[in-house]
Scaffold this motif. Structure first.
Motif, PDB file in Angstrom:
ATOM      1  N   ARG A  45       0.002  -0.567 -31.937  1.00  0.00           N
ATOM      2  CA  ARG A  45      -1.088  -1.031 -31.065  1.00  0.00           C
ATOM      3  C   ARG A  45      -2.422  -0.971 -31.790  1.00  0.00           C
ATOM      4  O   ARG A  45      -3.235  -1.896 -31.684  1.00  0.00           O
ATOM      5  CB  ARG A  45      -1.126  -0.173 -29.795  1.00  0.00           C
ATOM      6  CG  ARG A  45      -2.220  -0.571 -28.831  1.00  0.00           C
ATOM      7  CD  ARG A  45      -2.117   0.201 -27.533  1.00  0.00           C
ATOM      8  NE  ARG A  45      -3.255  -0.081 -26.654  1.00  0.00           N
ATOM      9  CZ  ARG A  45      -3.441   0.492 -25.475  1.00  0.00           C
ATOM     10  NH1 ARG A  45      -2.563   1.367 -25.005  1.00  0.00           N
ATOM     11  NH2 ARG A  45      -4.497   0.189 -24.742  1.00  0.00           N
ATOM     12  N   PHE A  46      -2.656   0.098 -32.542  1.00  0.00           N
ATOM     13  CA  PHE A  46      -3.911   0.187 -33.299  1.00  0.00           C
ATOM     14  C   PHE A  46      -4.006  -0.974 -34.281  1.00  0.00           C
ATOM     15  O   PHE A  46      -5.059  -1.602 -34.414  1.00  0.00           O
ATOM     16  CB  PHE A  46      -3.997   1.511 -34.054  1.00  0.00           C
ATOM     17  CG  PHE A  46      -5.207   1.618 -34.934  1.00  0.00           C
ATOM     18  CD1 PHE A  46      -6.442   1.970 -34.409  1.00  0.00           C
ATOM     19  CD2 PHE A  46      -5.126   1.338 -36.298  1.00  0.00           C
ATOM     20  CE1 PHE A  46      -7.576   2.038 -35.218  1.00  0.00           C
ATOM     21  CE2 PHE A  46      -6.243   1.409 -37.114  1.00  0.00           C
ATOM     22  CZ  PHE A  46      -7.467   1.764 -36.571  1.00  0.00           C
ATOM     23  N   GLU A  47      -2.906  -1.259 -34.954  1.00  0.00           N
ATOM     24  CA  GLU A  47      -2.904  -2.341 -35.936  1.00  0.00           C
ATOM     25  C   GLU A  47      -3.217  -3.674 -35.264  1.00  0.00           C
ATOM     26  O   GLU A  47      -3.989  -4.491 -35.798  1.00  0.00           O
ATOM     27  CB  GLU A  47      -1.545  -2.383 -36.626  1.00  0.00           C
ATOM     28  CG  GLU A  47      -1.490  -3.241 -37.864  1.00  0.00           C
ATOM     29  CD  GLU A  47      -0.172  -3.093 -38.588  1.00  0.00           C
ATOM     30  OE1 GLU A  47      -0.085  -3.591 -39.726  1.00  0.00           O
ATOM     31  OE2 GLU A  47       0.773  -2.508 -38.027  1.00  0.00           O
ATOM     32  N   ALA A  48      -2.651  -3.903 -34.090  1.00  0.00           N
ATOM     33  CA  ALA A  48      -2.886  -5.158 -33.380  1.00  0.00           C
ATOM     34  C   ALA A  48      -4.319  -5.269 -32.874  1.00  0.00           C
ATOM     35  O   ALA A  48      -4.909  -6.356 -32.886  1.00  0.00           O
ATOM     36  CB  ALA A  48      -1.904  -5.276 -32.212  1.00  0.00           C
ATOM     37  N   GLU A  49      -4.890  -4.154 -32.435  1.00  0.00           N
ATOM     38  CA  GLU A  49      -6.243  -4.168 -31.877  1.00  0.00           C
ATOM     39  C   GLU A  49      -7.328  -4.082 -32.943  1.00  0.00           C
ATOM     40  O   GLU A  49      -8.510  -4.273 -32.636  1.00  0.00           O
ATOM     41  CB  GLU A  49      -6.399  -3.020 -30.885  1.00  0.00           C
ATOM     42  CG  GLU A  49      -5.531  -3.165 -29.637  1.00  0.00           C
ATOM     43  CD  GLU A  49      -5.678  -1.993 -28.680  1.00  0.00           C
ATOM     44  OE1 GLU A  49      -6.478  -1.063 -28.980  1.00  0.00           O
ATOM     45  OE2 GLU A  49      -4.998  -1.998 -27.633  1.00  0.00           O
ATOM     46  N   ASN A  50      -6.944  -3.786 -34.172  1.00  0.00           N
ATOM     47  CA  ASN A  50      -7.920  -3.648 -35.260  1.00  0.00           C
ATOM     48  C   ASN A  50      -7.463  -4.476 -36.462  1.00  0.00           C
ATOM     49  O   ASN A  50      -7.118  -3.931 -37.520  1.00  0.00           O
ATOM     50  CB  ASN A  50      -8.071  -2.175 -35.653  1.00  0.00           C
ATOM     51  CG  ASN A  50      -8.647  -1.332 -34.536  1.00  0.00           C
ATOM     52  OD1 ASN A  50      -9.855  -1.165 -34.428  1.00  0.00           O
ATOM     53  ND2 ASN A  50      -7.765  -0.798 -33.687  1.00  0.00           N
ATOM     54  N   PRO A  51      -7.459  -5.798 -36.321  1.00  0.00           N
ATOM     55  CA  PRO A  51      -6.954  -6.654 -37.399  1.00  0.00           C
ATOM     56  C   PRO A  51      -7.794  -6.602 -38.667  1.00  0.00           C
ATOM     57  O   PRO A  51      -7.353  -7.091 -39.720  1.00  0.00           O
ATOM     58  CB  PRO A  51      -6.967  -8.051 -36.773  1.00  0.00           C
ATOM     59  CG  PRO A  51      -8.001  -7.973 -35.692  1.00  0.00           C
ATOM     60  CD  PRO A  51      -7.916  -6.580 -35.156  1.00  0.00           C
ATOM     61  N   ASP A  52      -9.003  -6.020 -38.585  1.00  0.00           N
ATOM     62  CA  ASP A  52      -9.851  -5.914 -39.773  1.00  0.00           C
ATOM     63  C   ASP A  52      -9.492  -4.715 -40.649  1.00  0.00           C
ATOM     64  O   ASP A  52     -10.143  -4.471 -41.669  1.00  0.00           O
ATOM     65  CB  ASP A  52     -11.321  -5.821 -39.357  1.00  0.00           C
ATOM     66  CG  ASP A  52     -11.598  -4.631 -38.448  1.00  0.00           C
ATOM     67  OD1 ASP A  52     -10.734  -4.320 -37.592  1.00  0.00           O
ATOM     68  OD2 ASP A  52     -12.659  -4.003 -38.594  1.00  0.00           O
ATOM     69  N   ILE A  53      -8.456  -3.948 -40.249  1.00  0.00           N
ATOM     70  CA  ILE A  53      -8.002  -2.796 -41.027  1.00  0.00           C
ATOM     71  C   ILE A  53      -6.551  -3.035 -41.428  1.00  0.00           C
ATOM     72  O   ILE A  53      -5.726  -3.437 -40.605  1.00  0.00           O
ATOM     73  CB  ILE A  53      -8.119  -1.494 -40.217  1.00  0.00           C
ATOM     74  CG1 ILE A  53      -9.588  -1.195 -39.898  1.00  0.00           C
ATOM     75  CG2 ILE A  53      -7.482  -0.315 -40.955  1.00  0.00           C
ATOM     76  CD1 ILE A  53      -9.781  -0.028 -38.942  1.00  0.00           C
ATOM     77  N   ARG A  54      -6.233  -2.779 -42.700  1.00  0.00           N
ATOM     78  CA  ARG A  54      -4.847  -2.880 -43.167  1.00  0.00           C
ATOM     79  C   ARG A  54      -4.223  -1.492 -43.093  1.00  0.00           C
ATOM     80  O   ARG A  54      -4.628  -0.577 -43.826  1.00  0.00           O
ATOM     81  CB  ARG A  54      -4.801  -3.426 -44.589  1.00  0.00           C
ATOM     82  CG  ARG A  54      -3.394  -3.644 -45.121  1.00  0.00           C
ATOM     83  CD  ARG A  54      -3.367  -4.745 -46.191  1.00  0.00           C
ATOM     84  NE  ARG A  54      -4.326  -4.487 -47.256  1.00  0.00           N
ATOM     85  CZ  ARG A  54      -4.032  -3.878 -48.419  1.00  0.00           C
ATOM     86  NH1 ARG A  54      -2.804  -3.465 -48.650  1.00  0.00           N
ATOM     87  NH2 ARG A  54      -4.950  -3.713 -49.337  1.00  0.00           N
ATOM     88  N   LEU A  55      -3.268  -1.320 -42.210  1.00  0.00           N
ATOM     89  CA  LEU A  55      -2.666  -0.017 -41.956  1.00  0.00           C
ATOM     90  C   LEU A  55      -1.299   0.074 -42.607  1.00  0.00           C
ATOM     91  O   LEU A  55      -0.414  -0.739 -42.335  1.00  0.00           O
ATOM     92  CB  LEU A  55      -2.538   0.217 -40.442  1.00  0.00           C
ATOM     93  CG  LEU A  55      -1.980   1.573 -40.010  1.00  0.00           C
ATOM     94  CD1 LEU A  55      -2.935   2.697 -40.378  1.00  0.00           C
ATOM     95  CD2 LEU A  55      -1.709   1.587 -38.508  1.00  0.00           C
ATOM     96  N   ASN A  56      -1.131   1.066 -43.462  1.00  0.00           N
ATOM     97  CA  ASN A  56       0.163   1.368 -44.063  1.00  0.00           C
ATOM     98  C   ASN A  56       0.680   2.664 -43.451  1.00  0.00           C
ATOM     99  O   ASN A  56      -0.043   3.662 -43.403  1.00  0.00           O
ATOM    100  CB  ASN A  56       0.040   1.537 -45.579  1.00  0.00           C
ATOM    101  CG  ASN A  56      -0.563   0.330 -46.251  1.00  0.00           C
ATOM    102  OD1 ASN A  56      -0.104  -0.794 -46.033  1.00  0.00           O
ATOM    103  ND2 ASN A  56      -1.596   0.529 -47.048  1.00  0.00           N
ATOM    104  N   VAL A  57       1.912   2.655 -42.970  1.00  0.00           N
ATOM    105  CA  VAL A  57       2.490   3.829 -42.313  1.00  0.00           C
ATOM    106  C   VAL A  57       3.666   4.330 -43.144  1.00  0.00           C
ATOM    107  O   VAL A  57       4.572   3.561 -43.480  1.00  0.00           O
ATOM    108  CB  VAL A  57       2.959   3.506 -40.880  1.00  0.00           C
ATOM    109  CG1 VAL A  57       3.571   4.740 -40.229  1.00  0.00           C
ATOM    110  CG2 VAL A  57       1.794   2.985 -40.049  1.00  0.00           C
ATOM    111  N   ASN A  58       3.619   5.609 -43.462  1.00  0.00           N
ATOM    112  CA  ASN A  58       4.682   6.232 -44.245  1.00  0.00           C
ATOM    113  C   ASN A  58       5.328   7.324 -43.388  1.00  0.00           C
ATOM    114  O   ASN A  58       4.706   8.355 -43.123  1.00  0.00           O
ATOM    115  CB  ASN A  58       4.090   6.839 -45.527  1.00  0.00           C
ATOM    116  CG  ASN A  58       5.156   7.344 -46.470  1.00  0.00           C
ATOM    117  OD1 ASN A  58       6.325   6.953 -46.360  1.00  0.00           O
ATOM    118  ND2 ASN A  58       4.775   8.213 -47.393  1.00  0.00           N
ATOM    119  N   ALA A  59       6.551   7.083 -42.923  1.00  0.00           N
ATOM    120  CA  ALA A  59       7.284   8.070 -42.127  1.00  0.00           C
ATOM    121  C   ALA A  59       8.100   8.941 -43.074  1.00  0.00           C
ATOM    122  O   ALA A  59       8.914   8.432 -43.851  1.00  0.00           O
ATOM    123  CB  ALA A  59       8.200   7.373 -41.126  1.00  0.00           C
TER     124      ALA A  59
END
Length: 439
Positions: free
Chosen positions: A63-77
């Motif tokens: 949801r954060f990624e969708a609402e903040n398209p100006d940020i490139r989010l990489n998630v490492n589980a």
């Protein structure tokens, strides 16, 4: 033909090299809680286990990624608990931007200057320490600065099979009858065993023995015992400690608890109706609620969860509390990356109420009074813990290692391998040797 293919390949590489660089600030989030992408479609609801930790955090970051398209989010589980990997990344100057960290582990990194203080960045986003619950604020504050955004508080609880309790005559007015002292605990456990043929307690005692240490912490803290006289010494061989360990040894000796189960086996045993009370943390509430909604299952319409009962006449209610927080390892970042990271922290603080669906207690004071939060299952029984729960001192390092050593010695005492006095003395010696030799 070969030359033409080579030229074509070089042209492709040339075009790829000319592709515009993504101008967005990139941040990397490293988290635990598992990988469940297979049943959490991007931008969609989970197809199973709606209130699981993994499912909720995956959905929140999507949801954060969708609402903040100006940020490139990489998630490492990463696999639980993730600290070996994090330490290696820090040593290689390749740390992520934000990391989930148990509050008890923050001192291990903060004391060596490996974490970024968050006060100024959080304040710029409108997040201040007075918004945290007392338990959470104490846990993330060191040397007068905030080193983590609290994300929850967790504690061990009495998870109760009400269907079995009813068979044992331990339900009154729809509520479980819990003991008010150690003698009542033994009496009720014996009655439960006689009525159901099953042990009263379900415990993990193989491989994952952390509950042993947390049980002891709980009843020492409620007596106002000073477990750590200073950051380099622990005090364990006290009359209260011997009393607590002696009670759990009696329960073991009388077979009023499960034996020789690891964490997975203990959890499975409780789900399958093989015991009355499972001593485990808040994180299982969502899973057990899901079981209780399944017709035909042993917990169907028969699951409750309660704080630890006061068994020793102490002046405060018993609850040893830890929690998860988001920390920012020190590393080189652009101002844009830092602002992006703090925007994500702000988002997570706003949506912490969603995270608590997993069963964890809130760490935000505003959520405690939120009718939506209060309406979640069991919350009215558990909310007060966010005020009276206690953790270990924040200047004590290696709390996970301490827990492991202490649990090992307590397991030896409870199962009769060592006398209680010797086990507590050995635990003191081993832990103090480690603490006094920290660099």
């Amino acid at each position: 033909m070969r030359r033409r293919a080579l030229l074509g390949g070089l042209a492709g590489l040339s075009l790829a090299g000319c592709a515009p660089k993504d101008p967005r600030p990139a941040i990397t989030v490293q988290r635990i809680f598992g990988d469940c992408r297979a049943h959490v479609p991007k931008g969609g609801a989970p197809t199973q286990n709606l209130n699981g930790e993994c499912e909720i955090i995956t959905g929140l970051l999507d949801r954060f990624e969708a609402e903040n398209p100006d940020i490139r989010l990489n998630v490492n589980a990463v696999a639980w608990p993730g600290y070996d990997q994090l330490s290696a990344q820090i040593a290689a100057d390749d740390a992520p931007d934000l990391v989930t960290m148990h509050m008890a582990v923050i001192p291990d990194y903060q004391i060596h200057g490996l974490l970024t203080p968050l006060d100024a960045g959080l304040k710029a986003q409108g997040v201040t320490p007075d918004q945290f619950t007392p338990v959470a604020r104490r846990a993330v504050t060191m040397d007068g600065e905030v080193y983590g955004l609290p994300f929850d508080a967790w504690t061990q609880l009495f998870h109760i099979n009400m269907n079995l309790f009813a068979r044992a005559g331990l339900v009154r007015g729809g509520e479980p009858v819990l003991p008010r002292n150690a003698a009542e605990l033994l009496d009720q456990a014996r009655r439960f065993r006689a009525a159901t043929g099953k042990p009263y307690l379900v415990q993990s005692s193989v491989n994952e023995r952390a509950a042993f240490a947390r049980n002891l912490y709980t009843y020492l803290l409620s007596a106002h015992e000073v477990i750590f006289p200073d950051p380099h010494h622990i005090r364990l061989n006290t009359p209260r400690a011997r009393e607590v360990v002696g009670l759990f040894k009696r329960i073991h000796d009388e077979r009023l608890t499960t034996r020789d189960l690891d964490y997975v086996a203990a959890t499975t045993a409780f789900i399958n109706g093989e015991g009355g009370v499972y001593i485990v943390g808040t994180w299982m509430i969502g899973n057990f609620d899901n079981e209780a909604a399944q017709a035909g299952r042993p917990l169907y319409r028969g699951y409750r969860v309660k704080p630890y009962p006061a068994l020793f006449g102490d002046p405060v209610l018993p609850a040893f509390v830890d929690g998860h927080a988001w920390v920012m390892p020190k590393r080189r970042r652009t101002p844009e990356q830092e602002r992006a990271a703090f925007r994500l922290l702000k988002f997570l603080s706003v949506h912490e109420g969603d995270w608590t669906r997993s069963g964890h207690l809130t760490s935000m004071a505003a959520v405690v009074g939120d009718p939506v939060y209060q309406a979640q299952p069991h919350r009215r029984d558990l909310m007060a813990i966010t005020s009276y729960g206690q953790g270990l001192p924040t200047d004590v390092q290696r709390q996970f290692a301490i827990q492991a050593m202490l649990s090992e010695e307590l397991a030896a005492a409870i199962t009769g391998i060592k006398p209680i006095d010797r086990a507590l003395t050995d635990a003191e010696r081993r832990i103090n040797d480690m603490l006094t030799n920290l660099s």
